[in-house]
Scaffold this motif. Structure first.
Motif, short mmCIF file in Angstrom:
data_model
loop_
_atom_site.label_atom_id
_atom_site.label_comp_id
_atom_site.label_asym_id
_atom_site.label_seq_id
_atom_site.Cartn_x
_atom_site.Cartn_y
_atom_site.Cartn_z
N ASP A 117 0.83 -1.21 0.00
CA ASP A 117 0.00 0.00 0.00
C ASP A 117 0.86 1.25 0.00
O ASP A 117 0.59 2.24 0.70
CB ASP A 117 -0.95 0.01 1.21
CG ASP A 117 -2.15 -0.90 0.99
OD1 ASP A 117 -2.49 -1.17 -0.18
OD2 ASP A 117 -2.73 -1.36 1.99
N GLY A 118 1.95 1.22 -0.76
CA GLY A 118 2.82 2.37 -0.93
C GLY A 118 3.85 2.56 0.16
O GLY A 118 4.73 3.43 0.03
N THR A 119 3.80 1.77 1.24
CA THR A 119 4.77 1.89 2.33
C THR A 119 5.88 0.87 2.12
O THR A 119 5.61 -0.32 1.96
CB THR A 119 4.11 1.66 3.70
OG1 THR A 119 3.04 2.59 3.85
CG2 THR A 119 5.12 1.84 4.82
N THR A 138 3.75 -3.95 -4.18
CA THR A 138 4.76 -3.65 -5.20
C THR A 138 5.89 -4.68 -5.08
O THR A 138 6.42 -4.90 -3.98
CB THR A 138 5.34 -2.24 -5.00
OG1 THR A 138 4.26 -1.30 -5.04
CG2 THR A 138 6.35 -1.91 -6.08
N ALA A 139 6.23 -5.32 -6.21
CA ALA A 139 7.24 -6.38 -6.20
C ALA A 139 8.29 -6.11 -7.26
O ALA A 139 8.01 -5.49 -8.30
CB ALA A 139 6.58 -7.74 -6.45
N ARG A 140 9.52 -6.55 -6.97
CA ARG A 140 10.62 -6.42 -7.91
C ARG A 140 10.99 -7.81 -8.41
O ARG A 140 11.28 -8.72 -7.64
CB ARG A 140 11.84 -5.78 -7.25
CG ARG A 140 13.03 -5.62 -8.20
CD ARG A 140 14.30 -5.18 -7.50
NE ARG A 140 14.19 -3.85 -6.93
CZ ARG A 140 14.15 -3.59 -5.63
NH1 ARG A 140 14.23 -4.60 -4.76
NH2 ARG A 140 14.05 -2.36 -5.17
N THR A 186 3.32 -3.03 -9.60
CA THR A 186 2.37 -2.95 -8.48
C THR A 186 1.13 -3.75 -8.85
O THR A 186 0.56 -3.59 -9.93
CB THR A 186 1.99 -1.50 -8.18
OG1 THR A 186 3.18 -0.77 -7.81
CG2 THR A 186 0.99 -1.43 -7.04
N HIS A 187 0.71 -4.61 -7.93
CA HIS A 187 -0.43 -5.49 -8.16
C HIS A 187 -1.46 -5.24 -7.07
O HIS A 187 -1.14 -4.97 -5.92
CB HIS A 187 0.01 -6.96 -8.12
CG HIS A 187 1.19 -7.25 -8.98
ND1 HIS A 187 1.09 -7.64 -10.29
CD2 HIS A 187 2.53 -7.20 -8.70
CE1 HIS A 187 2.31 -7.84 -10.80
NE2 HIS A 187 3.19 -7.57 -9.85
N SER A 188 -2.72 -5.40 -7.46
CA SER A 188 -3.82 -5.23 -6.52
C SER A 188 -4.45 -6.59 -6.25
O SER A 188 -4.79 -7.32 -7.19
CB SER A 188 -4.87 -4.27 -7.09
OG SER A 188 -5.94 -4.12 -6.19
N PHE A 189 -4.60 -6.92 -4.96
CA PHE A 189 -5.15 -8.21 -4.56
C PHE A 189 -6.34 -8.02 -3.63
O PHE A 189 -6.41 -7.04 -2.87
CB PHE A 189 -4.10 -9.07 -3.84
CG PHE A 189 -2.91 -9.40 -4.70
CD1 PHE A 189 -2.98 -10.42 -5.64
CD2 PHE A 189 -1.73 -8.68 -4.58
CE1 PHE A 189 -1.89 -10.72 -6.44
CE2 PHE A 189 -0.64 -8.98 -5.36
CZ PHE A 189 -0.72 -10.02 -6.30
N THR A 190 -7.26 -8.97 -3.68
CA THR A 190 -8.43 -8.97 -2.80
C THR A 190 -8.16 -9.84 -1.59
O THR A 190 -7.72 -10.98 -1.73
CB THR A 190 -9.66 -9.50 -3.54
OG1 THR A 190 -9.86 -8.73 -4.74
CG2 THR A 190 -10.91 -9.41 -2.67
N ARG A 191 -8.40 -9.27 -0.39
CA ARG A 191 -8.26 -10.09 0.82
C ARG A 191 -9.45 -11.05 0.91
O ARG A 191 -10.59 -10.61 1.03
CB ARG A 191 -8.25 -9.21 2.07
CG ARG A 191 -7.14 -8.18 2.13
CD ARG A 191 -7.18 -7.48 3.48
NE ARG A 191 -6.28 -6.35 3.53
CZ ARG A 191 -6.64 -5.09 3.26
NH1 ARG A 191 -7.90 -4.83 2.92
NH2 ARG A 191 -5.76 -4.11 3.32
#
Length: 604
Positions: free
Chosen positions: A84-86, A113-115, A123-128
């Motif tokens: 979440d940007g942190t 965000t992954a390297r 940056t990927h968005s996932f659903t909890r």
């Protein structure tokens, strides 16, 4: 160590009851806390569809879970750099706090965000959601309930150990080794395992740590002096005196304490093995065989557990990882039940002479487990690779299904071969009886007398199945005895009822003299038995197991054939001797007649 004196029994009972109630309440409370506080078998990462691998080199993706994560493009080895940007801190000790950032309302979104290894940032968005793991369970052919039940398998181990402690309390209340084992089990159960979940809620860490230290010291002392409370070899006394030092070290330094505990355990097992080699055949030797079986089985399942944990942490797919996790829970629970159960059976002297059969079956089971696990894992990985290469998609539930079918096909042939190997290795006396006695009687029936033949048969049968006494009945007569008198056997025979029509073994467990009756019937002739082999109980008073009964049934026909051939041969030889004696008499009479004729002529 001497047996507990009568005056101390009330104090022992009071301490035991208090510890039993404490262990029962702590274990039950821990199970309750564990059941109601857990949100399932998922971590915040898993609820986002990710499994995290080794953290020392950074927070890296190990596996993706579910359809959403698989479609995101994340790959194993990608490093998580921000949530979440942190930014994610570089210090591995701070990674436990990262789960709190991932937590949030169900079906909410989290950005990661992954390297990738080539340095690309995405940056990927996932659903909890629990849905990710449910999809993985479905592909693996498992369910959340099955995994949950496996996770709670150690609860069954706890119940089993509580029952074992109660049995020792009731049956061996004055035996010092049984007392140490019983009290040690209760202290360990009250301060570890499921109880730890309740301890985290109510506090009292210092008290329960001390209780665990005392309980573990009691267990180790029981092992060092097993089975009769003597410090033999003498160096076990020095090891026992060092137990308090090891306990204090464990309280101060966990890692060092683990090493010292393992060192004491190894010393105890080594002492038991030394005593085993020194003892002659008998009850104490059988007791130690059960104890060593417990240690061996426990060590085997600990190795299996560690191998499963390694495989879980390096699983090539989520399916393999979930199966390794499930089997890890089961192996862990089994490992810590085997050692005290082996000691329990040994101290209660319950069916001591089944130890060989138990060791044989355990060895066959262990080898079969390793073989089938390797076949299952290898075939599943192979199928996943084939499907991925051929169709360009995840294998889903097809790979474990095919692997399970292939493994099932191999169960029967592998079991038969391994069972035969284990019998030859660990039940040598019984194997020699099965293999050698038929050949022996086939050779002896042509030259030996019935008495010599039957004494050889009784000797081999008694050694093979460990019978305390043995006899052979031919017709209605006592033909041979071993460790029992002919008069005792004849008196027993007058009141016994031997079925002439039954082809099966006669098993009368309540008969103190001859509970086992083996009918000697020539199989191809049928009809009534020509006699019986009568066997007393084993030295511990127990009845014969399945393997012994099968061996006795196998040798009955060749022994019956040999006895019948010897009887016919002796009958022919007796008839021949009578005929020769008659011929000798006739020759003598002829010689006398011929010799008397010249004397008569001389007188005339």
């Amino acid at each position: 160590m001497p047996p507990l004196k009568e005056a101390w029994l009330p104090a022992y009972r009071g301490v035991w009851i208090a510890l039993f109630l404490l262990a029962l309440l702590m274990s039950a409370g821990g199970v309750y806390v564990r059941a109601v506080s857990a949100e399932g078998l998922t971590t915040p990462f898993e609820r986002a569809g990710l499994m995290i691998g080794e953290r020392q080199s950074g927070l890296r993706i190990r596996l993706t879970i579910g359809d959403e994560a698989a479609a995101s493009g994340l790959k194993a080895g990608d490093a998580i750099v921000a949530i979440d940007g942190t930014a994610v801190p570089d210090d591995p000790s701070a990674y436990d706090d990262i789960g709190e950032r991932l937590d949030g309302p169900a079906e909410g979104k989290v950005r990661i965000t992954a390297r990738s290894p080539d340095g690309t940032l995405r940056t990927h968005s996932f659903t909890r959601s629990q849905r990710h793991l449910d999809q993985a369970f479905e592909r693996a052919g498992l369910s959340r309930i099955a995994m949950r039940m496996a996770d709670f398998a150690d609860v069954l181990t706890t119940a089993l150990l509580l029952a074992a402690s109660a049995l020792l309390f009731r049956r061996r209340a004055r035996d010092p080794v049984a007392i140490l084992l019983s009290l040690g089990l209760l202290m360990a159960l009250a301060a570890s395992g499921s109880s730890e979940y309740l301890i985290m809620r109510i506090g009292g860490d210092a008290f329960f740590d001390a209780l665990l230290m005392v309980g573990w010291a009691g267990l180790l002392l029981a092992i060092l002096t097993f089975p009769d409370g003597r410090f033999d070899p003498r160096w076990t006394l020095a090891a026992a005196l060092l137990l308090p030092v090891g306990g204090v070290i464990g309280l101060l330094h966990d890692s060092v304490g683990t090493f010292t505990d393992m060192a004491f355990m190894v010393a105890g097992v080594l002492a038991i093995a030394v005593r085993y080699r020194r003892l002659p055949q008998g009850d104490q030797r059988q007791q130690i065989r059960w104890a060593l079986l417990g240690f061996g089985a426990g060590a085997f399942f600990i190795l299996i557990d560690q191998a499963l944990l390694f495989a879980y942490n390096h699983a090539p797919s989520t399916t393999v990882g979930l199966w390794c996790e499930l089997l890890h829970y089961l192996a862990y629970a089994t490992a810590f039940a085997c050692i005290p159960l082996g000691l329990l059976i040994s101290l209660l002297r319950y069916r001591l002479y089944d130890a060989d059969a138990a060791i044989s079956r355990s060895a066959a089971f262990a080898a079969l487990t390793v073989l089938l696990s390797a076949l299952f894992a290898g075939s599943m990985n192979g199928m996943e690779a084939i499907i991925q290469a051929s169709f360009g998609r995840d294998a889903g539930a097809e790979a474990p299904a095919v692997a399970a079918a292939f493994t099932a096909i191999m169960v029967a042939p592998a079991h038969n071969r391994l069972h035969r190997w284990a019998e030859q290795r660990f039940q040598k006396a019984l194997e020699h009886l099965r293999r050698d006695l038929p050949e022996c009687v086939a050779d002896m029936r042509e030259t030996s007398s019935l008495e010599v033949l039957l004494q050889e048969v009784l000797g081999r049968v008694s050694r093979g199945v460990r019978a305390t006494r043995a006899a052979v009945i031919i017709g209605e007569q006592v033909a041979a005895v071993r460790d029992v008198t002919a008069e005792e056997t004849a008196a027993w025979l007058e009141g016994a009822s031997l079925s002439a029509s039954s082809a099966a073994l006669g098993c009368e467990r309540g008969d103190p003299l001859f509970p086992m009756r083996v009918p000697l019937r020539v199989r191809h002739l049928g009809g009534a038995p020509i006699g019986w082999i009568l066997l007393g109980p084993r030295p511990d008073g127990s009845f014969y197991g399945k393997d012994e009964q099968e061996a006795l049934a196998e040798i009955a026909d060749p022994v019956a054939r040999a006895v019948q051939i010897v009887l016919l041969r002796e009958k022919r030889e007796a008839a021949g001797r009578e005929e020769i004696a008659l011929l000798h008499a006739r020759l003598a009479s002829l010689e006398e007649a011929i010799g008397s004729a010249p004397r008569a002529e001389a007188r005339s």
